[in-house]
Write a protein that holds these residues in place. Structure first.
Motif, PDB file in Angstrom:
ATOM      1  N   LEU A 192      -8.551  17.817  13.389  1.00  0.00           N
ATOM      2  CA  LEU A 192      -7.688  17.195  12.369  1.00  0.00           C
ATOM      3  C   LEU A 192      -8.467  16.872  11.098  1.00  0.00           C
ATOM      4  CD1 LEU A 192      -5.605  14.789  14.606  1.00  0.00           C
ATOM      5  CD2 LEU A 192      -4.679  16.602  13.154  1.00  0.00           C
ATOM      6  N   PRO A 193      -7.897  17.190   9.945  1.00  0.00           N
ATOM      7  CA  PRO A 193      -8.549  16.773   8.706  1.00  0.00           C
ATOM      8  C   PRO A 193      -8.510  15.251   8.571  1.00  0.00           C
ATOM      9  CG  PRO A 193      -6.481  17.946   8.262  1.00  0.00           C
ATOM     10  CD  PRO A 193      -6.670  17.941   9.746  1.00  0.00           C
ATOM     11  N   GLU A 194      -9.454  14.741   7.773  1.00  0.00           N
ATOM     12  CA  GLU A 194      -9.597  13.291   7.599  1.00  0.00           C
ATOM     13  C   GLU A 194      -8.265  12.617   7.251  1.00  0.00           C
ATOM     14  OE1 GLU A 194     -13.556  12.617   5.867  1.00  0.00           O
ATOM     15  OE2 GLU A 194     -12.538  11.044   4.707  1.00  0.00           O
ATOM     16  N   GLN A 195      -7.537  13.246   6.355  1.00  0.00           N
ATOM     17  CA  GLN A 195      -6.274  12.619   5.912  1.00  0.00           C
ATOM     18  C   GLN A 195      -5.283  12.443   7.066  1.00  0.00           C
ATOM     19  OE1 GLN A 195      -4.349  14.643   2.631  1.00  0.00           O
ATOM     20  NE2 GLN A 195      -2.463  13.509   2.942  1.00  0.00           N
ATOM     21  N   GLN A 196      -5.234  13.438   7.968  1.00  0.00           N
ATOM     22  CA  GLN A 196      -4.283  13.324   9.088  1.00  0.00           C
ATOM     23  C   GLN A 196      -4.767  12.293  10.105  1.00  0.00           C
ATOM     24  OE1 GLN A 196      -1.411  14.363   8.798  1.00  0.00           O
ATOM     25  NE2 GLN A 196      -1.664  15.903   7.203  1.00  0.00           N
ATOM     26  N   LEU A 197      -6.085  12.196  10.277  1.00  0.00           N
ATOM     27  CA  LEU A 197      -6.603  11.164  11.190  1.00  0.00           C
ATOM     28  C   LEU A 197      -6.255   9.776  10.647  1.00  0.00           C
ATOM     29  CD1 LEU A 197     -10.114  12.688  11.981  1.00  0.00           C
ATOM     30  CD2 LEU A 197      -8.314  12.249  13.667  1.00  0.00           C
ATOM     31  N   ALA A 198      -6.498   9.586   9.354  1.00  0.00           N
ATOM     32  CA  ALA A 198      -6.209   8.287   8.739  1.00  0.00           C
ATOM     33  C   ALA A 198      -4.707   7.996   8.818  1.00  0.00           C
ATOM     34  CB  ALA A 198      -6.674   8.286   7.284  1.00  0.00           C
ATOM     35  N   ASN A 199      -3.906   9.003   8.526  1.00  0.00           N
ATOM     36  CA  ASN A 199      -2.449   8.833   8.631  1.00  0.00           C
ATOM     37  C   ASN A 199      -2.051   8.387  10.030  1.00  0.00           C
ATOM     38  OD1 ASN A 199      -1.902   9.669   6.023  1.00  0.00           O
ATOM     39  ND2 ASN A 199      -1.168  11.704   6.576  1.00  0.00           N
ATOM     40  N   GLY A 200      -2.665   9.009  11.025  1.00  0.00           N
ATOM     41  CA  GLY A 200      -2.303   8.707  12.408  1.00  0.00           C
ATOM     42  C   GLY A 200      -2.647   7.269  12.775  1.00  0.00           C
ATOM     43  N   PHE A 256      -6.310  -0.237   5.383  1.00  0.00           N
ATOM     44  CA  PHE A 256      -5.705   1.062   5.036  1.00  0.00           C
ATOM     45  C   PHE A 256      -6.560   1.770   3.976  1.00  0.00           C
ATOM     46  CE2 PHE A 256      -1.201  -0.839   5.980  1.00  0.00           C
ATOM     47  CZ  PHE A 256      -1.499  -0.832   7.340  1.00  0.00           C
ATOM     48  N   GLU A 257      -6.971   1.017   2.968  1.00  0.00           N
ATOM     49  CA  GLU A 257      -7.772   1.624   1.890  1.00  0.00           C
ATOM     50  C   GLU A 257      -9.111   2.135   2.441  1.00  0.00           C
ATOM     51  OE1 GLU A 257      -7.341   1.782  -1.657  1.00  0.00           O
ATOM     52  OE2 GLU A 257      -5.386   0.787  -1.840  1.00  0.00           O
ATOM     53  N   SER A 258      -9.672   1.382   3.402  1.00  0.00           N
ATOM     54  CA  SER A 258     -10.978   1.785   3.951  1.00  0.00           C
ATOM     55  C   SER A 258     -10.876   3.122   4.695  1.00  0.00           C
ATOM     56  CB  SER A 258     -11.527   0.708   4.895  1.00  0.00           C
ATOM     57  OG  SER A 258     -10.842   0.768   6.140  1.00  0.00           O
ATOM     58  N   LEU A 259      -9.665   3.455   5.126  1.00  0.00           N
ATOM     59  CA  LEU A 259      -9.461   4.744   5.805  1.00  0.00           C
ATOM     60  C   LEU A 259      -9.178   5.853   4.794  1.00  0.00           C
ATOM     61  CD1 LEU A 259      -7.151   3.464   8.713  1.00  0.00           C
ATOM     62  CD2 LEU A 259      -9.594   3.983   8.859  1.00  0.00           C
ATOM     63  N   GLY A 260      -9.140   5.466   3.522  1.00  0.00           N
ATOM     64  CA  GLY A 260      -8.929   6.474   2.475  1.00  0.00           C
ATOM     65  C   GLY A 260      -7.473   6.670   2.093  1.00  0.00           C
ATOM     66  N   VAL A 261      -6.597   5.757   2.536  1.00  0.00           N
ATOM     67  CA  VAL A 261      -5.179   5.886   2.190  1.00  0.00           C
ATOM     68  C   VAL A 261      -4.822   4.798   1.173  1.00  0.00           C
ATOM     69  CG1 VAL A 261      -2.811   5.884   3.078  1.00  0.00           C
ATOM     70  CG2 VAL A 261      -4.647   6.904   4.430  1.00  0.00           C
ATOM     71  N   LYS A 262      -4.343   5.227   0.035  1.00  0.00           N
ATOM     72  CA  LYS A 262      -4.063   4.309  -1.068  1.00  0.00           C
ATOM     73  C   LYS A 262      -2.792   3.507  -0.798  1.00  0.00           C
ATOM     74  CE  LYS A 262      -7.486   5.459  -3.682  1.00  0.00           C
ATOM     75  NZ  LYS A 262      -8.581   4.499  -3.751  1.00  0.00           N
ATOM     76  N   THR A 263      -2.749   2.297  -1.377  1.00  0.00           N
ATOM     77  CA  THR A 263      -1.673   1.362  -1.017  1.00  0.00           C
ATOM     78  C   THR A 263      -0.799   0.927  -2.199  1.00  0.00           C
ATOM     79  OG1 THR A 263      -3.172  -0.511  -1.299  1.00  0.00           O
ATOM     80  CG2 THR A 263      -3.039   0.431   0.912  1.00  0.00           C
ATOM     81  N   ARG A 264      -0.868   1.665  -3.308  1.00  0.00           N
ATOM     82  CA  ARG A 264      -0.026   1.344  -4.473  1.00  0.00           C
ATOM     83  C   ARG A 264       0.673   2.606  -4.967  1.00  0.00           C
ATOM     84  NH1 ARG A 264       0.528  -4.021  -5.214  1.00  0.00           N
ATOM     85  NH2 ARG A 264      -1.439  -5.092  -4.888  1.00  0.00           N
ATOM     86  N   GLN A 274       1.426   7.393   4.263  1.00  0.00           N
ATOM     87  CA  GLN A 274       1.174   6.886   2.898  1.00  0.00           C
ATOM     88  C   GLN A 274       2.282   5.901   2.511  1.00  0.00           C
ATOM     89  OE1 GLN A 274       1.061  10.725   0.910  1.00  0.00           O
ATOM     90  NE2 GLN A 274      -1.172  10.770   0.915  1.00  0.00           N
ATOM     91  N   THR A 275       3.509   6.221   2.859  1.00  0.00           N
ATOM     92  CA  THR A 275       4.616   5.307   2.499  1.00  0.00           C
ATOM     93  C   THR A 275       4.450   3.965   3.210  1.00  0.00           C
ATOM     94  OG1 THR A 275       6.174   5.941   4.279  1.00  0.00           O
ATOM     95  CG2 THR A 275       6.198   7.297   2.291  1.00  0.00           C
TER      96      THR A 275
END
Ligand code: NZQ
Ligand code: ZN
Length: 385
Positions: free
Chosen positions: A181-189, A332-340, A281-282
């Motif tokens: 899994l790419p980083e983004q999908q891991l963080a999403n999960g 959430f931000e530490s996992l690379g997912v933005k919150t705004r 992300q939402t």
């Protein structure tokens, strides 16, 4: 504790290499449709592995189920099922493929217009084809629940459905599947599983100490293993905990006997339908503002969350709640997912269309107290800009 029914018939087959057992899990003589997504199942070899395990069966393939699976694509799969007289479905993929397969299972035997399954959120499902899953992305819990979400692009709609006939018969959970899994999908999960837990935990107390501790255990584990799976996706033990956390976060266990919220999810679905953001992300954008907006009515649980999950006890109640919400955002931000919204180049222009969508879909009384009206959602969206 509130009264509840709990029934979960899905058999879980957990561990490395377990998809080799599919030949024993699929009913003898079944005519199988394997459903999968874009390229990942092919690229990673999972599809070949599954086909090998089913070499004794009549097997047909249906690929191309997209993230946020589309009604139109799924209806093509329904046509294949009918044309070939297939009687068992096997989903190989993440939540989108699993949800799509659930929809196909119901739509293939639906005597109504299948669009009604979504408009009526599954209430009209009277029968469904049996199906199993091979999970390749821990996140949604779809592998052990009876719900799904399907989008219809022409209607700008992303609608959920559920029905007790729609549990998978079995799900193969092989943590090594997450290695690719790419980083983004891991963080999403991680975030999806975290927010599923919050939707069932962070409401109001109903004297349910066991469910609370189950939920806190999931949250603490996700906080611990989230950074580990991102830093080293090949860490089997961390991936194993992650996969099991995601399943348990939405298989009915922690939600039994407690109040549930789900307003962050309902608002999130509308954001994906209109602006195409990933589901997680939402959630990362909405949850912190939703908690902030509804701090008063969630006070007792927010303070419990602050203390037991983040060790925050020193300040005033107000400060402790604010800190816990801020910690959640930082996680959430530490996992690379933005919150705004601004991080996704979206501004105040999105608010009115989103409110109109909620109204169109009758999402006007959300939350554990049915008091999350479109006006409350407007304020949450303003806080999320
Ligand atoms: O399409 P492919 O090429 O297969 O790639 C997928 C996709 O692009 C890729 N992927 C999956 N497994 C992989 C992999 N890439 C490399 N290695 C692997 N092992 O990941 C991408 C995202 O996949 P998707 O299935 O869309 O992600 P997710 O599992 O997060 O599912 C999201 C969907 O589930 C719904 C969401 O709304 C969204 O539509 N949800 C379903 C729920 C349920 N059934 O209970 C609850 C959730 O709240 C959620 O709403
Ligand atoms: Zn979710």
């Amino acid at each position: 504790m509130l009264s509840f029914d709990f029934h979960n018939p899905t058999k879980i087959i957990f561990g490395k290499g377990r998809s080799s057992e599919l030949g024993k899990l699929v009913p003898a003589g079944a005519k199988v449709l394997i459903l999968y997504g874009g390229q990942s199942a092919n690229r990673t070899g999972t599809l070949a592995e599954v086909q090998k395990a089913l070499s004794g069966f009549e097997v047909h393939l249906f690929g191309g189920i997209e993230p946020n699976p589309s009604f139109d694509t799924l209806m093509k799969a329904v046509a294949v099922v009918k044309a070939e007289n297939l009687d068992f479905l096997l989903a190989v993929g993440g939540g989108s493929v699993l949800d799509g397969t659930k929809f196909v299972a119901a739509a293939a035997l639906c005597e109504d217009d299948p669009w009604q399954i979504l408009l009526r959120h599954g209430a009209n499902v009277k029968k469904a084809l049996p199906y199993g899953t091979v999970l390749t992305l821990p996140a949604t819990g779809s592998e052990m629940n009876s719900g799904g979400v399907v989008s219809r692009i022409s209607h700008k709609a992303k609608l959920h459905f559920s029905n007790s006939l729609l549990f998978p018969q079995f799900s193969v959970l092989d943590p090594t599947k997450s290695f690719t899994l790419p980083e983004q999908q891991l963080a999403n999960g991680v975030i999806d599983a975290f927010v599923h837990t919050m939707e069932q935990y962070l409401t109001y107390p109903v004297d349910s100490p066991l469910q609370d501790r189950f939920a806190e255990g999931l949250l603490l584990t996700l906080i611990d293993i989230g950074p580990k799976v991102l830093a080293n996706p090949q860490d089997y033990e961390a991936q194993a905990s992650f996969m099991w956390c995601a399943t348990l976060a939405l298989n009915g266990l922690i939600g039994a006997g407690v109040a549930q919220d789900w307003s962050t999810h309902m608002l999130g679905h509308e954001i994906t339908a209109l602006y195409g953001l990933d589901h997680a992300q939402t959630l990362a954008i909405i949850l912190p503002s939703m908690l902030q907006q509804r701090k008063k009515s969630k006070q007792k649980k927010l303070l419990q969350y602050a203390e037991r999950v983040w060790n925050i006890t020193q300040g005033s109640d107000d400060e402790n709640m604010d800190q816990a919400i801020e910690k959640t955002r930082q996680f959430f931000e530490s996992l690379g997912v933005k919150t705004r919204f601004a991080d996704y180049k979206l501004g105040a222009e999105i608010i009115s269309p989103l409110i109109a969508q909620l109204e169109n879909h009758h999402m006007t009384r959300l939350g554990e107290h049915n008091d999350v009206t479109p006006e409350v959602c407007r304020q949450v969206l303003e806080k999320s800009l």
